[in-house]
Design a protein around this motif. Sequence first.
Motif: not given
Length: 735
Positions: A601-609, A636-641, A665-670, A699-702
Amino acid sequence: MKFDTPATTNPIDQLKFIGQPMDRIDGPMKTSGTAPYAYERHDAVQNPAYGVVVGAAIAKGRIESMDLRAAQASPGVITIVTAQTAGKLGKGQFNTAALLGGPEIAHYHQAIALVVAQTFEQARAAAQLVKVQYSRANGRFDLAAARPSAHKPPEQDGSPADTRKGNFEKAFDTAPVQHDATYTTPDHSHAMMEPHASTAAWKGEKLTVWTSNQMIDWSVGDLAKTLGIPKDNVRLVSPFVGGGFGGKLFIRADVLLAALGAKAARQPVKVALQRPLIANNTTHRPATIQRIRIGAAKNGKISAIAHESWSGDLPDGKPETAVNQTRLLYAGAHRLTATRLAVLDLPEGNAMRAPGEAPGMMALEIAMDEMATKLGIDPVEFRAINDTQVDPEKPERPFSQRQLVECLRTGAQRFGWSQRRAEPAQVRDGRWLVGMGVAAAFRNNMVMKSGARVRLNSRGVVTVETDMTDIGTGSYTIIAQTAAEMMGVPIHKVMVRLGDSAFPVSAGSGGQWGGNSSTAGVYAACVKLRETVAQKLGVPVDGAVFADGTVRSGERSVPLAEAAAGGELVVEDTIEYGDLDKKYQQSTFGAHFVEVGVDVATGEIRVRRMLAVCAAGRILNPKSARSQVIGAMTMGVGAALMEELAVDKRQGFFVNHDLAGYEVPVHSDIPHQEVIFLDETDPVSSPMKAKGVGELGLCGVAAAVANAVFNATGVRVRDYPVTLDKLLDKLPEVT
């Protein structure tokens, strides 16, 4: 020591210390707050004054007048340094714009004054009283608008702006399956925890600066050149660095102004750049526009591949070399790469963790995913089909080691890739759409000349001295492990002293070359110390075994310390590399796997693994190497999101120039992050048979994250960061 033939068996191969997951020896100091950083050298200087930098309030133009009267009359003010009072300054090799501006202004927040006072609070208050009148000039702040005027830059570090092999245009036009798309990456800030900070003190004509810096020798040379004094009169000390990511490869305004302030005040001066000045005054990763075209047969074999990139920088600046990995990563007979540089009046663009490959892979690895989708081939298999064991542009030049396919296959098995649904938006977990993404990882392996001094005293203690820096990467520990392995002593018998220009010149920390090159330099010095010890003890060095604090030769066993009974033994040497890098292509490889959930519904993205599989030569310390890789994965998560320096295209500055507006990114994002290192040694790389790994992990994470978002939702985002506003109106209708 000259390293010009591949390494054979040597003492490092014992792996008693090297290759073991040892705790960081600097860890207790870091966690207890007793490690002295640049701004905290209370033991090194007495009665310091404090400087606060005034940054230009325009992006381009000229200072018409500067009224310092109110600031000079402010309580506690000792002196104010400006371009007018500083005298003639040179220009260093590694800064594009002058570190002290005036009257001409090259970019927003260019330093134009330093207010020095007895306390920091007094200096900060007085700095706000400096009145400056400017005349503004029109500037260029929009990469997309400047793209048509971009020019072909000169060759950079031996790498040409353009390369071509075969006939790309014809091969692409006739390819049965084609992909042609444009991708963008934004400007990024280094956002390290420790700010750019320096403490400077003069003693006669000799200058000492305690600073936060990655490359000591480069910076000594640049500071001396800028001040117009002999290099021998400058000492830089940087034993602990609270993060750099490339932003501290070179001296910035804090170093120069601390030195100028200390001279004018006739007492030591401390300067730390305010966080907004770090974003706008120092360097950043520049934005890119990248066009990628791929042509392939229906069986997935790439016949044509082209990568063109545009970035911007100040006049006389350098481009972001985002096409470089495309020259090497995948096979294909017909190839084209091109780099173009636009002149912009934004703050200086320069190296940031894995410059070139990091933003280049953000685009290339989405393009590979899109092509795999068009072909109906699994993304892992598509990459494996186009593997190559030789440089695609120079087929006569093999890779020294290349386990890309092994990384992909190992990662796919460990991650459960076979459970991925090829058709997007098919997997639900409550309100979340779930998807998996993959991307290859690639970073070239560079080696640098590196020296060290090694001492042995009568207590059997080995001391290593080198100007190598530890920017949080674990240099202290792997250097201690190297010396312990070579000299046969326990770790607690090794003392490591780093980050001082009084020590032999090392590789420094940057370009992923630091760990491998600096330990190779220590290896070379230890080889010489072993020879000296053997001579002192009267044993042949060939066949001598250094272990358990003794030297054994045949039936004879002598304590190592006995060699220094008549006085400390001191030797130094430097590892120098031959032309093996011309005979072999040396690179590091990996694969990133990511699972994400996207709120329906919101489009929020959470990285799970997340999973990274790396093939990067011998891993000198698996514990600290893993730490480097998971830190890179987080980046890389920061660069992506989320990471994006927002440009005010009217006024020419980065709007979100603090850690409240520039999101990382902060702890809860990872989530949980897993790292696998493939068993690999590379004797072509160095005597250590190691390579770099800290930048490979980024390299490649995002792209893996972006590809997972596509698999979850069916929405393809080509403009980073992948934020929910780019998804919302395109999300699938679900109930």
